[in-house]
Design an enzyme around this catalytic site. Structure first.
Site, PDB file in Angstrom:
ATOM      1  N   ASN A 200       6.681  65.700  46.684  1.00 37.36           N
ATOM      2  CA  ASN A 200       5.973  65.762  47.972  1.00 37.36           C
ATOM      3  C   ASN A 200       5.476  64.374  48.360  1.00 37.36           C
ATOM      4  OD1 ASN A 200       5.062  67.285  50.198  1.00 37.36           O
ATOM      5  ND2 ASN A 200       2.970  67.261  49.389  1.00 37.36           N
TER       6      ASN A 200
ATOM      7  N   ARG B 122     -16.346  72.750  58.312  1.00 37.42           N
ATOM      8  CA  ARG B 122     -15.934  72.212  57.008  1.00 37.42           C
ATOM      9  C   ARG B 122     -16.614  70.864  56.770  1.00 37.42           C
ATOM     10  NH1 ARG B 122     -14.209  76.544  57.190  1.00 37.42           N
ATOM     11  NH2 ARG B 122     -12.186  77.387  56.539  1.00 37.42           N
TER      12      ARG B 122
ATOM     13  N   TYR C 264      -2.947  79.378  44.580  1.00 36.77           N
ATOM     14  CA  TYR C 264      -3.282  77.949  44.468  1.00 36.77           C
ATOM     15  C   TYR C 264      -4.697  77.788  43.923  1.00 36.77           C
ATOM     16  CZ  TYR C 264      -5.044  73.389  45.993  1.00 36.77           C
ATOM     17  OH  TYR C 264      -5.656  72.152  46.031  1.00 36.77           O
TER      18      TYR C 264
ATOM     19  N   ASP D 133       5.038  60.108  39.066  1.00 31.23           N
ATOM     20  CA  ASP D 133       5.209  61.072  40.160  1.00 31.23           C
ATOM     21  C   ASP D 133       6.662  61.523  40.179  1.00 31.23           C
ATOM     22  OD1 ASP D 133       5.339  62.214  42.921  1.00 31.23           O
ATOM     23  OD2 ASP D 133       3.382  61.255  43.152  1.00 31.23           O
TER      24      ASP D 133
ATOM     25  N   LYS E  91      -6.346  76.073  40.276  1.00 28.20           N
ATOM     26  CA  LYS E  91      -7.424  75.073  40.136  1.00 28.20           C
ATOM     27  C   LYS E  91      -8.514  75.595  39.207  1.00 28.20           C
ATOM     28  CE  LYS E  91      -5.838  71.737  42.618  1.00 28.20           C
ATOM     29  NZ  LYS E  91      -5.407  70.500  41.974  1.00 28.20           N
TER      30      LYS E  91
ATOM     31  N   LEU F 217      -5.963  70.919  59.249  1.00 33.13           N
ATOM     32  CA  LEU F 217      -6.406  70.650  60.616  1.00 33.13           C
ATOM     33  C   LEU F 217      -6.173  69.202  61.070  1.00 33.13           C
ATOM     34  CD1 LEU F 217      -7.888  71.629  63.148  1.00 33.13           C
ATOM     35  CD2 LEU F 217     -10.042  71.062  61.992  1.00 33.13           C
TER      36      LEU F 217
ATOM     37  N   SER G 190     -10.842  71.450  43.651  1.00 30.23           N
ATOM     38  CA  SER G 190     -10.959  71.696  45.091  1.00 30.23           C
ATOM     39  C   SER G 190     -12.121  72.632  45.362  1.00 30.23           C
ATOM     40  CB  SER G 190      -9.661  72.341  45.582  1.00 30.23           C
ATOM     41  OG  SER G 190      -9.833  72.871  46.867  1.00 30.23           O
TER      42      SER G 190
ATOM     43  N   PHE H 133      -3.625  63.878  39.677  1.00 32.82           N
ATOM     44  CA  PHE H 133      -3.496  64.440  41.023  1.00 32.82           C
ATOM     45  C   PHE H 133      -2.314  65.399  41.134  1.00 32.82           C
ATOM     46  CE2 PHE H 133      -5.292  60.156  42.075  1.00 32.82           C
ATOM     47  CZ  PHE H 133      -6.401  60.554  42.788  1.00 32.82           C
TER      48      PHE H 133
HETATM   49  P1  NAD Z   1       0.082  65.339  47.674  1.00 34.26           P
HETATM   50  O1  NAD Z   1       1.056  66.467  47.689  1.00 34.26           O
HETATM   51  O2  NAD Z   1       0.159  64.314  48.737  1.00 34.26           O
HETATM   52  O3  NAD Z   1       0.121  64.611  46.256  1.00 34.26           O
HETATM   53  C1  NAD Z   1       0.491  65.270  45.073  1.00 34.26           C
HETATM   54  C2  NAD Z   1       1.503  64.388  44.378  1.00 34.26           C
HETATM   55  O4  NAD Z   1       1.879  64.999  43.139  1.00 34.26           O
HETATM   56  C3  NAD Z   1       2.789  64.192  45.185  1.00 34.26           C
HETATM   57  O5  NAD Z   1       3.077  62.812  45.213  1.00 34.26           O
HETATM   58  C4  NAD Z   1       3.847  64.971  44.413  1.00 34.26           C
HETATM   59  O6  NAD Z   1       5.124  64.379  44.550  1.00 34.26           O
HETATM   60  C5  NAD Z   1       3.286  64.897  43.005  1.00 34.26           C
HETATM   61  N1  NAD Z   1       3.672  66.004  42.105  1.00 34.26           N
HETATM   62  C6  NAD Z   1       3.572  67.322  42.336  1.00 34.26           C
HETATM   63  N2  NAD Z   1       4.012  68.016  41.279  1.00 34.26           N
HETATM   64  C7  NAD Z   1       4.383  67.110  40.340  1.00 34.26           C
HETATM   65  C8  NAD Z   1       4.914  67.206  39.042  1.00 34.26           C
HETATM   66  N3  NAD Z   1       5.192  68.393  38.473  1.00 34.26           N
HETATM   67  N4  NAD Z   1       5.143  66.077  38.352  1.00 34.26           N
HETATM   68  C9  NAD Z   1       4.892  64.860  38.906  1.00 34.26           C
HETATM   69  N5  NAD Z   1       4.412  64.708  40.152  1.00 34.26           N
HETATM   70  C10 NAD Z   1       4.162  65.828  40.861  1.00 34.26           C
HETATM   71  O7  NAD Z   1      -1.372  66.018  47.655  1.00 34.26           O
HETATM   72  P2  NAD Z   1      -2.803  65.336  47.805  1.00 34.26           P
HETATM   73  O8  NAD Z   1      -3.384  65.831  49.077  1.00 34.26           O
HETATM   74  O9  NAD Z   1      -2.743  63.892  47.547  1.00 34.26           O
HETATM   75  O10 NAD Z   1      -3.560  66.086  46.634  1.00 34.26           O
HETATM   76  C11 NAD Z   1      -3.749  65.503  45.362  1.00 34.26           C
HETATM   77  C12 NAD Z   1      -4.512  66.479  44.491  1.00 34.26           C
HETATM   78  O11 NAD Z   1      -5.748  66.817  45.110  1.00 34.26           O
HETATM   79  C13 NAD Z   1      -3.791  67.799  44.240  1.00 34.26           C
HETATM   80  O12 NAD Z   1      -4.060  68.200  42.918  1.00 34.26           O
HETATM   81  C14 NAD Z   1      -4.454  68.736  45.221  1.00 34.26           C
HETATM   82  O13 NAD Z   1      -4.378  70.080  44.790  1.00 34.26           O
HETATM   83  C15 NAD Z   1      -5.882  68.221  45.199  1.00 34.26           C
HETATM   84  N6  NAD Z   1      -6.636  68.554  46.413  1.00 34.26           N
HETATM   85  C16 NAD Z   1      -6.164  68.155  47.628  1.00 34.26           C
HETATM   86  C17 NAD Z   1      -6.889  68.483  48.778  1.00 34.26           C
HETATM   87  C18 NAD Z   1      -6.385  68.073  50.149  1.00 34.26           C
HETATM   88  O14 NAD Z   1      -6.867  68.607  51.135  1.00 34.26           O
HETATM   89  N7  NAD Z   1      -5.457  67.153  50.286  1.00 34.26           N
HETATM   90  C19 NAD Z   1      -8.090  69.196  48.672  1.00 34.26           C
HETATM   91  C20 NAD Z   1      -8.550  69.558  47.413  1.00 34.26           C
HETATM   92  C21 NAD Z   1      -7.815  69.226  46.279  1.00 34.26           C
HETATM   93  C1  UD1 Z   2      -7.366  74.592  53.169  1.00 33.37           C
HETATM   94  C2  UD1 Z   2      -7.030  75.593  52.108  1.00 33.37           C
HETATM   95  C3  UD1 Z   2      -7.740  75.213  50.819  1.00 33.37           C
HETATM   96  C4  UD1 Z   2      -7.323  73.810  50.406  1.00 33.37           C
HETATM   97  C5  UD1 Z   2      -7.626  72.858  51.563  1.00 33.37           C
HETATM   98  C6  UD1 Z   2      -7.157  71.466  51.269  1.00 33.37           C
HETATM   99  C7  UD1 Z   2      -6.576  77.737  53.200  1.00 33.37           C
HETATM  100  C8  UD1 Z   2      -7.078  79.111  53.476  1.00 33.37           C
HETATM  101  N1  UD1 Z   2      -7.434  76.918  52.550  1.00 33.37           N
HETATM  102  O1  UD1 Z   2      -8.763  74.542  53.348  1.00 33.37           O
HETATM  103  O2  UD1 Z   2      -7.405  76.114  49.789  1.00 33.37           O
HETATM  104  O3  UD1 Z   2      -8.047  73.394  49.247  1.00 33.37           O
HETATM  105  O4  UD1 Z   2      -6.960  73.310  52.750  1.00 33.37           O
HETATM  106  O5  UD1 Z   2      -5.777  71.412  51.203  1.00 33.37           O
HETATM  107  O6  UD1 Z   2      -5.450  77.396  53.519  1.00 33.37           O
HETATM  108  N2  UD1 Z   2      -7.587  75.130  61.465  1.00 33.37           N
HETATM  109  C9  UD1 Z   2      -7.202  75.433  62.742  1.00 33.37           C
HETATM  110  N3  UD1 Z   2      -5.916  75.139  63.123  1.00 33.37           N
HETATM  111  C10 UD1 Z   2      -5.008  74.558  62.283  1.00 33.37           C
HETATM  112  C11 UD1 Z   2      -5.414  74.248  60.959  1.00 33.37           C
HETATM  113  C12 UD1 Z   2      -6.708  74.556  60.584  1.00 33.37           C
HETATM  114  O7  UD1 Z   2      -7.984  75.960  63.527  1.00 33.37           O
HETATM  115  O8  UD1 Z   2      -3.846  74.343  62.690  1.00 33.37           O
HETATM  116  C13 UD1 Z   2      -8.978  75.411  61.055  1.00 33.37           C
HETATM  117  C14 UD1 Z   2      -9.104  76.384  59.901  1.00 33.37           C
HETATM  118  O9  UD1 Z   2      -9.155  77.706  60.376  1.00 33.37           O
HETATM  119  C15 UD1 Z   2     -10.414  75.915  59.260  1.00 33.37           C
HETATM  120  C16 UD1 Z   2     -10.434  74.397  59.533  1.00 33.37           C
HETATM  121  O10 UD1 Z   2      -9.531  74.193  60.613  1.00 33.37           O
HETATM  122  O11 UD1 Z   2     -11.506  76.502  59.935  1.00 33.37           O
HETATM  123  C17 UD1 Z   2      -9.989  73.561  58.351  1.00 33.37           C
HETATM  124  O12 UD1 Z   2      -8.705  74.034  57.912  1.00 33.37           O
HETATM  125  P1  UD1 Z   2      -7.843  73.228  56.824  1.00 33.37           P
HETATM  126  O13 UD1 Z   2      -7.740  71.814  57.206  1.00 33.37           O
HETATM  127  O14 UD1 Z   2      -6.582  74.003  56.616  1.00 33.37           O
HETATM  128  O15 UD1 Z   2      -8.746  73.281  55.514  1.00 33.37           O
HETATM  129  P2  UD1 Z   2      -9.417  74.531  54.751  1.00 33.37           P
HETATM  130  O16 UD1 Z   2      -9.087  75.819  55.402  1.00 33.37           O
HETATM  131  O17 UD1 Z   2     -10.847  74.217  54.568  1.00 33.37           O
END
Ligand code: NAD
Ligand code: UD1
Length: 336
Positions: free
Chosen positions: A35, A230, A148, A31, A152, A199, A124, A80
């Site tokens: 972030n 969701r 973004y 890592d 993906k 959210l 995602s 990740f």
């Molecule tokens: P996060 O930001 O907490 O974790 C990502 C990690 O990757 C961090 O620790 C960051 O420091 C590290 N990182 C980023 N760029 C890097 C690089 N170039 N080299 C080495 N390390 C690097 O995010 P998360 O929520 O744990 O998400 C993990 C994965 O899941 C991501 O690929 C994200 O796009 C995907 N994802 C997350 C969600 C969500 O809602 N959290 C939803 C769908 C997909």
């Molecule tokens: C968002 C991202 C999606 C990403 C996912 C996980 C957008 C448009 N989509 O999805 O690409 O993969 O996060 O990181 O950003 N909401 C509120 N108030 C808030 C925050 C959210 O009302 O302060 C609502 C949103 O309108 C939505 C729901 O809560 O209806 C979920 O939102 P969120 O948690 O951001 O997830 P996604 O929008 O599904």
């Protein structure tokens, strides 16, 4: 099996390191901490009672990846590491293309160079855009609405092409729905920097008193209560999906795409109420404009993940809120 976990100090990565260790795998975290906090891994070590090797490095650095793979005898990779903020990706698309896509190409190249052929990849549900029908199946049409999401989709395609060209490669491409919750110990959890985009962390920070009120983005969506719907999935269920995916790689060659969700939709208002009841705190909210790029409703058909991996989500919304609250109330400022 020794597993290189890129982004292993992040939210989902840290929880997955707990699940991996408990199931007998040996995670090695890679890592760059752009972030994440090293404290997350110290807490993981506290939970599992053993040391976890951590390499500070960037996935765009092939040499660093090869050194990590070779020096630790790595046999599989969970990838990740990525940037994940939709709004930031709209403002800075090139950094997202570079970090996410260049990073993935460099990782695949290093894996090929080191003859490591097992990959689990974080995709995602964002790749469905506004799905024509819910629940979304893996065969639903794909569309992206922001850079973004585009990264993906491109990364999924790159991995698919490599698996076709090199039959030794096997990849599980996991399309996560909305990961929330925390480890039941409350010692690790989601710690977004700045104002949360998502959210659940926003709700939790309102409940703990860090923010005054939640803005709910729209109450005129075509859903039962007018707020967005969701598929929230507990991060420990998601972590266990990665363990199942690693195990599944030996039976499934090529690239396998799987939805990782619960199959149930929950509205924003339902989540707010569930959180109030789990925390015993009020979550004041006000309705605001719809957020650009949002969709009305999206939830998963997770049937294929159960068929292919024998995995399904176990925890419901109540548990997701309880565990989030345990973490947020114990550490109101996260890892700070
Ligand atoms: P996060 O930001 O907490 O974790 C990502 C990690 O990757 C961090 O620790 C960051 O420091 C590290 N990182 C980023 N760029 C890097 C690089 N170039 N080299 C080495 N390390 C690097 O995010 P998360 O929520 O744990 O998400 C993990 C994965 O899941 C991501 O690929 C994200 O796009 C995907 N994802 C997350 C969600 C969500 O809602 N959290 C939803 C769908 C997909
Ligand atoms: C968002 C991202 C999606 C990403 C996912 C996980 C957008 C448009 N989509 O999805 O690409 O993969 O996060 O990181 O950003 N909401 C509120 N108030 C808030 C925050 C959210 O009302 O302060 C609502 C949103 O309108 C939505 C729901 O809560 O209806 C979920 O939102 P969120 O948690 O951001 O997830 P996604 O929008 O599904």
């Amino acid at each position: 099996m020794r597993v290189l976990v890129t982004g292993g100090a992040g939210y989902i990565g840290s929880h997955t390191c707990v699940a991996l260790t408990e199931k007998g795998f040996e995670p090695v975290v890679f890592d760059n901490f752009c972030n994440a906090s090293p404290e997350a891994i110290r807490r993981v070590e506290g939970i599992v009672g053993r040391n976890i090797p951590v390499i500070e490095g960037d996935v765009r650095n092939r040499r660093a990846l090869l050194d990590a793979i070779e020096s630790h005898g790595i046999e599989a990779v969970i990838h990740f590491a990525a940037l994940k903020s939709v709004g930031e990706s709209v403002a800075h698309p090139l950094s997202y293309f570079d970090n996410n896509i260049t990073g993935t190409i460099t990782l695949l190249d290093a894996m090929q160079g080191a003859s490591v052929h097992r990959l689990v990849f974080s995709s995602s549900a964002t790749v469905y855009g506004q799905a024509e029908r819910v629940p979304a199946t893996e065969d639903s049409a794909l569309s992206v609405t922001n850079p973004y999401g585009r990264t993906k989709l491109v990364m999924e395609q790159l991995i698919g092409d490599l698996c076709t060209a090199q039959p030794a490669f096997g990849a599980m491409i996991l399309r996560y729905f909305n990961p929330v919750g925390a480890h039941p110990s409350g010692r690790i959890g989601e710690d977004p920097k700045g104002i949360p985009n998502n959210l659940m962390p926003y709700i939790a920070q309102v409940a703990v008193g860090r923010r005054d009120r939640l803005g709910i983005f729209g109450n005129d969506w075509p859903t039962a209560d007018g707020t967005g719907v969701r598929d929230f999935i507990h991060v420990m269920d998601l972590a266990h999906a990665h363990v199942a995916a690693l195990r599944g790689l030996d039976q499934h060659k090529g690239a396998t795409v799987l939805n990782i969700g619960t199959g149930k939709g929950t509205s924003v208002l339902e989540l707010v109420r569930a959180f109030e009841s789990a925390s015993g705190r009020q979550v004041p909210y006000a309705f605001a404009e719809r957020r650009p790029g949002d969709v009305a409703e999206l939830w998963a058909d997770p049937t294929r993940a159960e068929q292919v991996l024998g995995w399904r989500a176990e925890h419901g919304i109540e548990r997701m809120c309880e565990d989030t609250w345990r973490w947020q109330s114990a550490y109101p400022e996260g890892y700070a």
